[in-house]
Design an enzyme around this catalytic site. Structure first.
Site, PDB file in Angstrom:
ATOM      1  N   TYR A 235       0.841  -1.205   0.000  1.00 24.12           N
ATOM      2  CA  TYR A 235       0.000   0.000   0.000  1.00 24.12           C
ATOM      3  C   TYR A 235       0.877   1.256   0.000  1.00 24.12           C
ATOM      4  O   TYR A 235       1.699   1.435   0.892  1.00 24.12           O
ATOM      5  CB  TYR A 235      -0.901  -0.042   1.232  1.00 24.12           C
ATOM      6  CG  TYR A 235      -1.582   1.253   1.582  1.00 24.12           C
ATOM      7  CD1 TYR A 235      -2.386   1.906   0.656  1.00 24.12           C
ATOM      8  CD2 TYR A 235      -1.419   1.828   2.839  1.00 24.12           C
ATOM      9  CE1 TYR A 235      -2.996   3.095   0.979  1.00 24.12           C
ATOM     10  CE2 TYR A 235      -2.037   3.020   3.168  1.00 24.12           C
ATOM     11  CZ  TYR A 235      -2.817   3.648   2.237  1.00 24.12           C
ATOM     12  OH  TYR A 235      -3.416   4.831   2.560  1.00 24.12           O
ATOM     13  N   ASP A 320      -1.547  -5.981   9.117  1.00 28.33           N
ATOM     14  CA  ASP A 320      -2.558  -4.959   8.847  1.00 28.33           C
ATOM     15  C   ASP A 320      -3.788  -5.678   8.312  1.00 28.33           C
ATOM     16  O   ASP A 320      -3.784  -6.139   7.181  1.00 28.33           O
ATOM     17  CB  ASP A 320      -1.973  -3.968   7.828  1.00 28.33           C
ATOM     18  CG  ASP A 320      -3.017  -3.015   7.296  1.00 28.33           C
ATOM     19  OD1 ASP A 320      -4.087  -2.896   7.922  1.00 28.33           O
ATOM     20  OD2 ASP A 320      -2.772  -2.398   6.249  1.00 28.33           O
ATOM     21  N   ILE A 322      -6.942  -4.552   7.912  1.00 26.51           N
ATOM     22  CA  ILE A 322      -7.984  -3.553   7.783  1.00 26.51           C
ATOM     23  C   ILE A 322      -9.084  -3.972   6.808  1.00 26.51           C
ATOM     24  O   ILE A 322     -10.194  -3.462   6.848  1.00 26.51           O
ATOM     25  CB  ILE A 322      -7.347  -2.196   7.412  1.00 26.51           C
ATOM     26  CG1 ILE A 322      -8.256  -1.050   7.784  1.00 26.51           C
ATOM     27  CG2 ILE A 322      -6.964  -2.138   5.961  1.00 26.51           C
ATOM     28  CD1 ILE A 322      -7.545   0.209   8.085  1.00 26.51           C
ATOM     29  N   LYS A 358     -12.683   0.812   6.034  1.00 25.64           N
ATOM     30  CA  LYS A 358     -12.940   0.008   4.846  1.00 25.64           C
ATOM     31  C   LYS A 358     -14.126  -0.927   5.067  1.00 25.64           C
ATOM     32  O   LYS A 358     -15.042  -0.974   4.265  1.00 25.64           O
ATOM     33  CB  LYS A 358     -11.708  -0.820   4.500  1.00 25.64           C
ATOM     34  CG  LYS A 358     -10.415  -0.055   4.545  1.00 25.64           C
ATOM     35  CD  LYS A 358     -10.298   0.960   3.436  1.00 25.64           C
ATOM     36  CE  LYS A 358      -8.973   1.703   3.524  1.00 25.64           C
ATOM     37  NZ  LYS A 358      -8.872   2.817   2.616  1.00 25.64           N
TER      38      LYS A 358
END
Lengths: 519, 511
Positions: A235, A320, A322, A358
């Site tokens: 990312y 991560d 998310i 998200k």
């Protein structure tokens, strides 16, 4: 001198006499007299030690003292010291602020900026740029809107005894988040992760979004100049989140299409060894699962391998997660917390980042969480929440939103279903143009192989295509270079903010671009 | 002799002076190194280090590695470099460790104690009364009149610029202007919104100073500055003490002296941080003061950060006038404006600290550009922004709020100071802020920081109320305390006075 030395070393008396005879020697090496005299070893060691000590002291004082032994002086601003003379000169900002202030040169941010100047609108601006670069979802806004219109004000004003009490939302509260919110968060997380793992609210710190969460973790796990290993493509926002202030480096671990961009232990090992050879200290591994941008889900075995590797090298693991609730494929999502809790591993090195931006599509709320098994990390993060805590009224809304189990169940079902549908539509459209995508099972984006559109198979060719997409086709997609992918031609396309009727428009624009470049 | 003193052989041999000095030095160096490592409680032995320590024969060639070791040892997590012991406990970063240790000053201890046992008129009349936290409960009804709070989903949920919505910035600019009685016109494009004044201060100090640089801070100062400036940025604070004999006014000569001292030590000063209205004294800086400070900053070519988080919380009489440094900056040339930065706390000044909304106002384009990007790391959430907009965007709000808030603060302040006076405790003259600065030198048993903390403990344990001792504000004279009165109702004031009296009596009986 050498003959003297070997002869005279037999007795101390002889040494003294000889030294007295060697008149020039005494002048040149005055210390020798002392050493060879009565003091012997003691004085002979003490005096150099003293001198050495004073030298160290002198050097230390000359250096601008670091604030804390833990903080290395990082950026040198020596140049500023010389500008002292002209006191009317322009006042300067710190040298570490200069790179932050500069406009970003990453295509990711360039693209986002460009869309802002000319955004696509189905009716008003049909010629605008279509945003495929930002991972946000509008798929379930209708559900959210319904919930908010029914509950928003009530949830905020609610207090324990039903009476409206302004001080329950207006006054200072613990920075790490209200306990009720942490309990609700823990419950919500284990719900979306399939109920296989339970989270302990006391290991949790609520942050103002995923971005501060990652920064605070980086700050707590690594010192300035240390590094994290990070599988690529990753990312593009991590660069800013981590490097801006914490000064932690990111060392890419390259993954390839042939492995479907899944990280392997041998690649990690190799990157770690190279980093150590360079003298760089690696403090941890950072990865996202489901991965962003590729969207693949790491298997239980891969996670175990990563954790085993981290344990062997004694480094941290930051996962991560998310997109954990945005899984739409058939593959099961496994949280790193589940692996860590299995008992085979040392949990304290595992840290998880989660957020609602998200999965619940409420990025504006800026609600994230650090979940760590390391007590010190939790405590340090709590203190640092002074700088990025979630406002209390927002916490109140979140508590009632997350504890509304019926709504959450309904929402998550719809969310998954709608992403799956949209994904199928988008990928199908690309397929008809002959453009393949990497296999993916989660996240709000897909990873598109546009190498057939490249004029040259290189980074330069990719950036040319990015520019063409942006200016000719008017589409903003993030090129693989921004994600540090080593294979050119890949693009990240976020499809969840699109309406169904937008997809044909995009496909048409890509088709035209291809025609025009062929002719 | 040779057996006992083996080194002497070497000394008298070929090496002579060089080896004779280098070898003891090397040993001494490793001794220091060893001691340094043992001081930290990281018991994991480092085999690599030990082996190099035990073979000092090639001391000449090992000097480059030595310098490497020094560099690493400072970051204190060297243990990880020796991966052999895979079962070892994984350590956090050195800078996280220093944060873990910090924050144990009486200020934080007091706040924690209150959280454990808070006073409640009905529920817990024996609990501890909070006088240490600067929050305003007097006027929160004005802001949060339930009818005026309106929140709609539109825009609440989606991504928005992290440095704040333009509409909100316009409202904030208007509010800041209202605080100066509309003398200054604040430009919304020079505003950056952050999640609270703490992060505003952190971002500013990051942008203005490098790690190891320093700011001058006149003391007594707000107890939070240390954390905001030092924790993550590694910027130092150099205190410039002000004394009761000058009525705690900032003197430029003292600033100048400290500046040159710091320069002599090789520390680079990047700016001054002031509070106006000052925290903890509550005094207002006059135009002359501000001009003098700006002149000083120009002469030394440094920045000024003015902390104006209580700009709307003025409670003095009509003569007491708040002058923002922005007014002074407006009269200057552009070149000089660039050194002026203002920190504002929207939520605190509006008695709504739970909302976490602060602001940076700067005349410096570079600072603004950098801070805008850094706000992604401590953003204001959009519900907060919409909530603020819906409450304070009404045109009549400003006038009413500033005026009513002033009246209410005035009333409780005079009540409180009168109460203290009847107990024989004098306060410095305060015109702004949510606190007064009380002289309790008469009550401390020994004129020292120890005596002050003893008295503070008595307040907490016998009197059952929490105040901030002067030492937390880095005041160099012991015996001063900060009382935040805006938490109290008029009825509470009597309770507090009775409790103070109780402590006074025990103090006097002991003396």
């Amino acid at each position: 001198l050498s003959t003297n030395g070997s002869n005279l070393s037999s007795t101390p008396e002889a040494t003294t006499i000889a030294a007295a005879e060697q008149f020039p020697m005494r002048l040149i090496v005055p210390l020798r007299g002392v050493i060879q005299g009565r003091g012997g070893l003691f004085v002979g060691s003490l005096i150099p030690c003293c001198l050495f000590y004073f030298l160290q002291l002198y050097l230390k004082r000359r250096r601008p003292p670091p604030s804390d032994p833990a903080e290395l002086p990082r950026t040198s601003s020596r140049t500023n010291l010389f500008s002292r003379g002209n006191s009317i000169g322009r006042v300067r900002v710190s040298s570490r602020a200069v790179p932050v202030a500069k406009p970003s040169d990453s295509p990711y941010y360039i693209g986002l900026e460009r869309v802002k100047t000319d955004p696509y609108d189905r009716i008003k601006n049909t010629d605008g740029i279509i945003q495929l670069g930002l991972a946000e979802s509008t798929l379930c806004f209708d559900l959210l809107k319904r919930w908010m219109s029914e509950n928003l004000m009530e949830s905020m004003m609610q207090s324990d005894d039903g009476e409206f009490d302004i001080s329950s939302i207006a006054m200072y509260k613990p920075f790490e988040g209200l306990l009720e919110l942490r309990v609700a968060f823990a419950d919500f997380m284990s719900r979306i992760m399939g109920g296989n793992v339970s989270f302990d609210p006391s290991n949790m710190v609520i942050t103002a979004g995923g971005t501060p969460a990652i920064e605070v973790l980086a700050f707590c796990l690594a010192d300035h100049g240390n590094a994290f290993l990070i599988p690529t493509p990753y990312y593009p926002g991590f660069d800013r989140d981590i490097k801006f202030r914490t000064g932690v480096e990111l060392i890419p671990v390259h993954c390839r299409n042939s492995d479907n961009f899944t990280v392997t232990v041998s690649a990690l090992e190799q990157a770690l060894n190279q980093a150590r050879k360079r003298g760089c200290k690696v403090s941890g591994i950072l990865f996202s699962n489901p991965s962003n941008p590729v969207g693949n889900i790491l298997s239980r075995e891969t996670l175990q391998d990563i954790l085993r590797f981290a344990q062997e090298k004694n480094i941290h693991v930051i996962s991560d997660e998310i997109f954990a609730g945005s899984v739409y494929g058939d593959k099961e999502f496994v949280s790193m917390a589940e692996i860590a809790g299995s008992g085979d591993f040392d949990k304290s090195r595992v840290h998880i980042i989660y957020g609602l931006s998200k999965d619940l599509s409420i990025p504006g709320f800026r609600a994230g969480v650090i979940y760590s098994f390391h007590e010190d990390v939790v405590n340090a993060a709590k203190k640092l929440m002074r700088f990025s805590s979630v406002p209390v009224p927002v916490q109140r809304i979140l508590i009632s939103l997350l504890s509304d189990v019926r709504f959450i169940e309904e929402y998550m079902r719809a969310h998954r279903q709608r992403i799956r549908d949209k994904h199928i539509r988008f990928v199908e459209g690309l397929k008809q143009l002959g453009i393949p995508c990497a296999e993916s099972g989660g996240g709000l984006s897909c990873w598109v192989d546009m190498s057939s559109l490249l004029t040259s198979y290189s980074e330069k060719g990719e950036l040319e295509l990015f520019e063409k997409l942006l200016t000719v086709a008017k589409i903003n997609a993030t090129p693989g270079t921004a994600c540090y992918c080593i294979e050119p031609g890949w693009f990240r396309c976020c499809f969840t903010a699109l309406a169904d009727e937008d997809i044909p428009v995009i496909m048409e624009r890509i088709r035209q671009l291809r025609e025009s470049s062929r002719s | 002799m040779r057996v006992i003193v083996p080194l002497q052989g070497v000394v008298q041999g070929r090496g002579g002076l060089v080896l004779g000095s280098v070898i003891p030095c090397a040993f001494f160096y490793f001794l220091q190194f060893y001691l340094k490592r043992n001081r930290r409680d990281e018991p994991v032995p480092d085999p690599a280090n030990q082996s190099s320590a035990s073979s000092p024969n090639n001391s000449g060639s090992s000097s480059p590695t030595q310098s490497e070791l020094t560099g690493l040892s400072r970051s204190l997590s060297r243990v990880i470099l020796s991966p052999r012991n895979s079962g070892a406990h994984v350590s956090v970063s050195g800078r996280a460790n220093s944060i873990l240790k910090g924050g144990d000053s009486p200020y934080h201890v007091g706040l924690k104690r209150v959280a454990d046992d808070p006073y409640d008129e009905l529920g817990n009349p024996d609990g501890i009364i909070e006088l240490g936290l600067a929050q305003n409960k007097l006027s929160s009804d004005l802001v949060s009149d339930q009818n005026s709070i309106g929140l709609s989903l539109s825009g609440v949920a989606s991504y928005e610029p992290s440095d704040g919505l333009m509409e909100l910035k316009m409202v904030v600019a208007k509010l800041m202007s209202a605080a100066t009685k509309n003398v200054v016109c604040f430009d919304p494009s020079q505003l950056v919104l952050t999640s609270g004044a703490a992060s505003a201060m952190e971002i500013l100090s990051f942008c203005l100073a490098d790690s190891g640089n320093a700011f001058l801070v006149p003391t007594p100062c707000s107890p939070g500055f240390d954390l905001d400036v030092k924790w993550r940025n590694g910027v130092e604070i150099i205190h410039v003490p002000c004394r009761s004999s000058d009525n705690f006014n900032i003197s430029v000569t003292a600033l100048d002296r400290t500046f040159s001292q710091a320069k002599k030590r090789g520390v680079r000063i990047r700016g001054i941080i002031i509070s106006n209205p000052s925290n903890p004294m509550g005094s207002l800086l006059s135009r002359e003061n501000l001009y003098a400070l700006l002149d000083f900053a120009r002469e030394k070519n440094i920045h000024i950060i003015s902390n104006e988080i209580f700009a709307c919380s003025i409670h003095g009489d009509e003569e007491a006038e708040f002058v923002s440094i922005a007014e002074i900056a407006d009269t200057e040339e552009n070149l000089d404006k660039e050194r002026v930065h203002i920190v504002y706390d929207l939520s605190k000044d509006l008695s709504f600290p739970g909302l976490r909304a602060g602001a940076i106002y700067s005349f410096n384009e570079n600072v603004l550009a950098a801070s805008r990007k850094l706000t992604t790391l401590s953003p204001v959430s959009s519900p907060s922004q919409h909530l603020l907009m819906s409450t304070i965007s009404k045109p009549e709000f400003f006038q009413t709020y500033v005026k009513t808030n002033r009246q209410r603060l005035q009333r409780i302040y005079s009540e409180f100071v009168k109460g203290l006076k009847s107990l024989g405790v004098e306060c410095t003259r305060s015109n702004g802020g949510l606190f007064c600065w009380a002289d309790m030198r008469g009550l401390i048993s020994s004129y020292s920081e120890k005596g002050e903390i003893e008295l503070w403990n008595k307040f907490l344990n016998i009197g059952k109320f929490n105040v901030t001792p002067g030492s937390c504000c880095h005041c160099i004279e012991p015996g001063w305390f900060r009382f935040c009165f805006s938490n109290l109702s008029e009825k509470d004031v009597l309770v507090v006075m009775n409790r103070i009296r109780k402590v006074c009596i025990t103090c006097k009986s002991q003396n």
